[in-house]
Design a protein around this motif. Structure first.
Motif, short mmCIF file in Angstrom:
data_model
loop_
_atom_site.label_atom_id
_atom_site.label_comp_id
_atom_site.label_asym_id
_atom_site.label_seq_id
_atom_site.Cartn_x
_atom_site.Cartn_y
_atom_site.Cartn_z
N ASP A 829 -14.28 -18.91 20.01
CA ASP A 829 -15.16 -19.19 18.79
C ASP A 829 -14.37 -18.47 17.71
OD1 ASP A 829 -17.37 -19.45 21.18
OD2 ASP A 829 -18.00 -17.35 20.96
N TYR A 830 -13.82 -17.42 17.62
CA TYR A 830 -12.98 -17.43 17.03
C TYR A 830 -12.04 -17.84 15.84
CZ TYR A 830 -10.37 -13.70 12.90
OH TYR A 830 -10.13 -13.25 12.01
N GLY A 831 -11.13 -18.10 17.17
CA GLY A 831 -10.26 -19.33 16.67
C GLY A 831 -11.41 -20.31 16.25
N GLN A 832 -12.54 -21.11 16.68
CA GLN A 832 -13.40 -22.45 15.49
C GLN A 832 -13.90 -21.74 14.21
OE1 GLN A 832 -16.51 -22.74 18.30
NE2 GLN A 832 -16.03 -24.52 19.80
N ASP A 833 -14.25 -20.68 14.16
CA ASP A 833 -14.37 -20.04 12.45
C ASP A 833 -13.20 -20.29 11.68
OD1 ASP A 833 -17.07 -18.84 13.80
OD2 ASP A 833 -15.69 -17.80 13.64
N LEU A 834 -11.72 -19.70 12.42
CA LEU A 834 -10.87 -19.86 11.51
C LEU A 834 -10.48 -21.03 11.57
CD1 LEU A 834 -8.11 -17.40 13.45
CD2 LEU A 834 -9.88 -16.95 11.01
N GLN A 835 -10.74 -22.30 12.37
CA GLN A 835 -10.02 -23.79 11.49
C GLN A 835 -11.09 -23.86 10.89
OE1 GLN A 835 -8.19 -25.74 14.01
NE2 GLN A 835 -8.91 -27.24 11.75
N ALA A 836 -12.23 -23.66 10.64
CA ALA A 836 -13.16 -24.36 10.16
C ALA A 836 -13.18 -23.73 8.59
CB ALA A 836 -14.86 -23.85 9.96
N GLU A 837 -12.83 -22.28 8.09
CA GLU A 837 -12.38 -21.74 6.77
C GLU A 837 -10.91 -21.95 6.52
OE1 GLU A 837 -13.86 -18.25 7.02
OE2 GLU A 837 -15.87 -18.44 7.89
N VAL A 881 -21.41 -5.56 19.51
CA VAL A 881 -20.75 -5.13 18.70
C VAL A 881 -19.67 -5.32 17.82
CG1 VAL A 881 -20.52 -2.72 17.15
CG2 VAL A 881 -22.55 -2.17 18.42
N LEU A 882 -19.28 -5.75 19.09
CA LEU A 882 -17.62 -5.88 18.07
C LEU A 882 -17.34 -7.59 18.13
CD1 LEU A 882 -14.65 -4.74 18.29
CD2 LEU A 882 -14.30 -5.68 20.49
N LYS A 883 -17.93 -8.16 18.33
CA LYS A 883 -17.92 -9.20 18.23
C LYS A 883 -18.31 -10.56 16.77
CE LYS A 883 -22.69 -10.74 18.93
NZ LYS A 883 -23.85 -11.39 19.81
N ASN A 884 -19.26 -9.05 15.93
CA ASN A 884 -18.83 -9.50 14.37
C ASN A 884 -18.01 -8.98 13.79
OD1 ASN A 884 -21.61 -10.38 15.01
ND2 ASN A 884 -22.36 -8.66 14.54
N ALA A 885 -17.40 -8.19 14.46
CA ALA A 885 -15.93 -7.29 13.34
C ALA A 885 -14.79 -8.46 13.38
CB ALA A 885 -15.73 -6.13 14.11
N GLU A 886 -14.70 -8.63 12.33
CA GLU A 886 -13.27 -9.65 11.88
C GLU A 886 -12.70 -9.19 11.12
OE1 GLU A 886 -14.80 -13.27 10.17
OE2 GLU A 886 -15.92 -13.86 12.44
#
Length: 896
Positions: A829-837, A881-886
């Motif tokens: 999930d985080y990798g997809q976010d990084l790819q998009a941005e 909680v942790l899933k929202n921390a970046e």
């Protein structure tokens, strides 16, 4: 404390007297290489206006900043004291320009002192004194010796209201109005003295590229004014008048020249006007070079096109100018918009001879030029043996092949006519002898001083008969003095050199010292001087380098063109009745308030609107700061008065996380403000300083401050404000127990990286904003606990990999790292976010740095929301909680 917050008048008077007694701003002659800070000296009109105040606050603030950095600073002031306005004012008041000028100087000097400007008044120069203008005359002789002076008949710009000649640069706008009085300018034929600035046209133009510290807009204005064009000169034979040379940048279009045009004042035009009524009527009544449409009259003459051999008609046209090119041009309506408009009006043929570049393998196709000219380079058509050549090659070939053609360079720049038919200026050191002609006055007879002023129409020097009558230095016979005086831009073309040795009696400036101290490091003035003053100063500097041993060829390293002070979007002017008096502002609010408001309102280059509300707000800020310092310093003051041990007075808090946050903010403010002062972006530096003041106040309200941290913060604020608000800064520096002047105090320092500072601040502010959003959206009225959760370390690693990676499949690359792949769906999930941005990704602080920054800033959230705040690492919370921390954006959990 006064009703306004503090007694600014007493504070400012006290420190101005102290500076004066201590000679605080004097620059000794024995310093090796001072930082030279200079504002364009003013014309002494009688009172400072807000433009003056802004200009000189900029230079004063920068000079003070450099002094606190440890530099020896040269910061002088003088007066551009000659000029027609003083002469006109004297005539109107039946006085003389000298008395009027010196009265104005005294008033403005007092106002500058009241503003707290830190000038070395020992170096003051006044250009209307013989001690100064004798060197204008001396320089005139030197220029003459180097063949850079010429006297000739010339068509000049004449202002009928001012009754004097104007340089081209002093004629403004399309309406051609006098720069002083807005009267329409006329042309006259007069014998004039010229300085041959055109001899330096190429160097003046080429060296613009080296002026990296100048605004691009000013550099471009100078390029445009010099106006160098490369092209060709070619002769067209006009029946009965022989060959007439035309200059063109597009000789490749010569086959399309379908008519020839002469300027209204070209010799052939003037000859025709004596015989041809239509030509005379056009020249005298219709020709309008500034008109919206080109206009002209056909003559009975024809010209032979040297390329085609065809006879083409000759026109006298008002769009041809005698001082541009040769005053004659070949008109090619197919490829020039102005020629096209004229050809349409006169019914002349329009022939295309240049076509757009064709596609590979295709023949060029002549463009349709019936409705508009094709003005680009391309491939020649309808051009005989030259058809098929590209424009650049054709220009070379045609210039080589046509018998009369040759390469030529033209300039818009013209020699500088310095003759002025007025009294209040430097007398030109020449006498006119019937036998010897114009003769220079010898050096030993300089200065040629002005006689007593005679209130008369026209030039008062013409009426000074006793002064005019003299003897010829060459033959001893009777002669008359030159009654023209010099353009006042001569005065300002070298005044910055006089400041290095203002009392020198045997030379205009001390050459050795000028070579050490020049060029001016920072020059500040209005954009309106971009062409005239700055160009002439560059010219003088280059001549002095070539012939007088000056080692610098440019006068000003860095230039700032400050913006205007406006009121409700309009420039302040007496005619509009929207002038704000600096004197009123100083009396009502104080000089520091005026200075600080101006410097914080906008970047120096930008225009800004004067705001009374902004002035009051600025004054209130200074009053609050004084109160903060007084409250902190009260125990010390009590100890000094009684000899007893000082009370803690609440400033005895421990060195906790809150103090660490404040310490970090002090460092950050110093680092950023220092860089902004160095760039002269004072508004940003002052915003930082005011933010720090606000943080210190909040700190004192929240807890018992750590005394060392709090005093360090106050000391930093005072010193960071000192360049802009020097009087109050001196007062507060003294109240904090320091010795000496704050102007001599060391600039505060902080060993901190600005990139780190900005990341930390962005992290804290984003976190505070996220908490506000959650509280608002969730409708939480009274949160009890706020947890701020730092992202897990693997996410920081993933972010760094994404920033560094150029792989097409970023997720695949991330999953190639075991510790990231082990995170399973969370990593995907985080990798997809990084790819998009991916294009917008930026580095953040590391997890430990984020934790420390958020921990030290937690008190801000506690203060704002009255809740317990915890900053925790990722391993201390559950996965939901942790899933929202970046990285850079911690997770937020709120309990109500």
């Amino acid at each position: 404390m006064s009703d306004a917050g503090y007694d600014h008048a007493a504070v400012e008077r006290r420190w101005q007297e102290a500076w004066d007694d201590a000679d605080a701003y004097r620059t000794p002659d024995d310093v090796e290489d001072p930082t030279y800070v200079l504002g364009m000296y003013p014309y002494p009109s009688g009172k400072l206006h807000m433009g003056h105040v802004r200009n000189y606050t900029i230079t004063d603030a920068y000079a003070r900043y450099r002094r606190m950095q440890g530099d020896d600073v040269l910061h002088p002031m003088g007066w551009d004291a000659f000029g027609l306005p003083a002469e006109n004012a004297a005539k109107e008041r039946d006085t003389n320009p000298r008395d009027w000028t010196f009265d104005c100087i005294e008033t403005m000097r007092d106002q500058m002192t009241a503003m707290g400007f830190g000038y070395d008044w020992d170096r003051e120069v006044t250009t209307c004194t013989p001690e100064y203008y004798q060197w204008n005359q001396w320089l005139f002789r030197r220029f003459h010796e180097e063949d850079l002076v010429e006297r000739r008949d010339a068509e000049v710009n004449w202002c009928p209201h001012c009754e004097t000649v104007l340089a081209d640069e002093q004629v403004e706008g399309e309406a051609e109005l006098c720069w002083r009085c807005d009267t329409p300018v006329e042309t006259r034929e007069l014998e004039q003295w010229f300085l041959k600035i055109t001899e330096y046209a190429d160097e003046l133009l080429e060296d613009i590229d080296d002026l990296e510290g100048w605004p691009n807009s000013v550099r471009q204005m100078q390029r445009n004014w010099i106006g160098r064009q490369y092209g060709s000169e070619v002769d067209f034979e006009i029946e009965g008048h022989g060959p007439v040379t035309a200059f063109t940048t597009r000789i490749d279009t010569i086959y399309g020249a379908t008519f020839f045009a002469l300027a209204p004042d070209h010799p052939i035009s003037e000859e025709l006007a004596e015989e041809d009524e239509e030509v005379r009527h056009f020249i005298e009544h219709e020709a309008d070079p500034d008109g919206d449409e080109p206009n002209g009259v056909e003559t009975d003459l024809t010209a032979t096109n040297p390329a085609t051999g065809e006879e083409i008609p000759v026109y006298v046209a008002d769009f041809v100018l005698s001082d541009v090119g040769t005053g004659a041009l070949m008109a090619v309506p197919g490829h020039d918009e102005r020629d096209h408009a004229f050809a349409e009006k006169m019914g002349e043929e329009i022939v295309p001879v240049v076509a757009p570049e064709p596609e590979d393998g295709e023949d060029p196709e002549a463009p349709d030029v019936d409705d508009a000219a094709f003005t680009e380079d391309g491939v020649l058509v309808n051009s005989g043996d030259y058809s098929g050549l590209d424009s650049e090659t054709a220009r070379e070939r045609l210039t080589e092949d046509l018998e009369s053609a040759e390469h030529a360079t033209q300039y818009q720049l013209r020699d500088w006519g310095i003759s002025r038919q007025r009294y209040w200026g430097t007398p030109i050191p020449v006498v006119h002898c019937d036998d010897c002609g114009p003769v220079l006055v010898p050096d030993e007879d300089l200065p040629v001083e002005l006689p007593e002023f005679i209130n008369t129409t026209g030039n008062p020097l013409d009426a000074a008969e006793d002064w005019k009558e003299t003897t010829c230095p060459d033959c001893g016979g009777p002669a008359e003095r030159e009654t023209d005086t010099m353009d006042t831009f001569v005065d300002s073309s070298w005044y910055f050199l006089r400041y290095v040795s203002p009392g020198l009696e045997d030379a205009p400036f001390d050459l050795e010292r000028a070579n050490d101290w020049m060029p001016v490091d920072q020059y500040v003035g209005g954009i309106e001087h971009a062409v005239m003053h700055l160009l002439y100063s560059r010219f003088f500097t280059k001549v002095l380098a070539d012939h007088e041993g000056l080692e610098h060829r440019e006068p000003f390293t860095n230039l700032l063109a400050q913006g205007m002070v406006q009121l409700e979007g309009e420039k302040m002017s007496k005619s509009k009745g929207n002038v704000v008096s600096p004197q009123r502002i100083v009396e009502e609010y104080g000089a520091d308030t005026a200075r600080l408001f101006m410097m914080q309102a906008a970047q120096p280059e930008r225009d800004f609107d004067w705001s009374e509300e902004g002035v009051r707000s600025t004054n209130a800020f200074l009053a609050r700061l004084k109160e903060m310092v007084e409250e902190y310093a009260a125990p010390r003051a009590a100890e000094d008065a009684s000899g007893e041990e000082p009370r803690a007075n609440g400033y005895d808090g421990g060195k906790d996380a809150v103090a660490s946050y404040v310490d970090a903010e002090i460092d950050a403010t110093i680092a950023i403000a220092d860089a902004e002062y160095d760039d002269l972006t004072f508004n940003k530096a002052l915003r930082e300083t005011q933010d720090l003041t606000r943080t210190l106040r909040q700190y004192a309200e929240y807890t018992e401050p750590h005394a060392e941290t709090y005093e360090r913060g106050l000391s930093a604020v005072v010193r960071l404000l000192a360049p802009v608000a020097p009087h109050l800064a001196e007062e507060l520096y003294d109240e904090l127990g320091n010795d000496g002047f704050v102007v001599d105090a060391p600039w505060p320092t902080a060993e901190v990286d600005r990139d780190y500072v900005e990341k930390r601040r962005r992290l804290v502010e984003n976190t505070r904003e996220d908490v506000r959003d959650i509280v608002e959206v969730a409708g939480i009225e009274d949160p009890e606990r706020i947890d701020v959760v730092v992202a897990p370390e693997w996410k920081y690693d993933a972010l760094e990999i994404a920033i560094e990676s150029d792989a097409d499949n970023l997720i695949g690359e991330l999953m190639g790292h075991d510790h990231i792949r082990q995170q399973g769906d969370a990593a995907a999930d985080y990798g997809q976010d990084l790819q998009a941005e991916r294009e917008a990704l930026e580095r953040t602080l590391g997890p430990d740095e984020e934790y420390a920054a958020l921990e030290s800033a937690a008190w801000l959230l506690e203060r704002e929301f009255d809740a317990d705040v915890r900053v925790v690492y990722a391993e201390e919370v559950d996965e939901s909680v942790l899933k929202n921390a970046e990285p850079g954006r911690p997770a937020i959990e709120i309990e109500d």
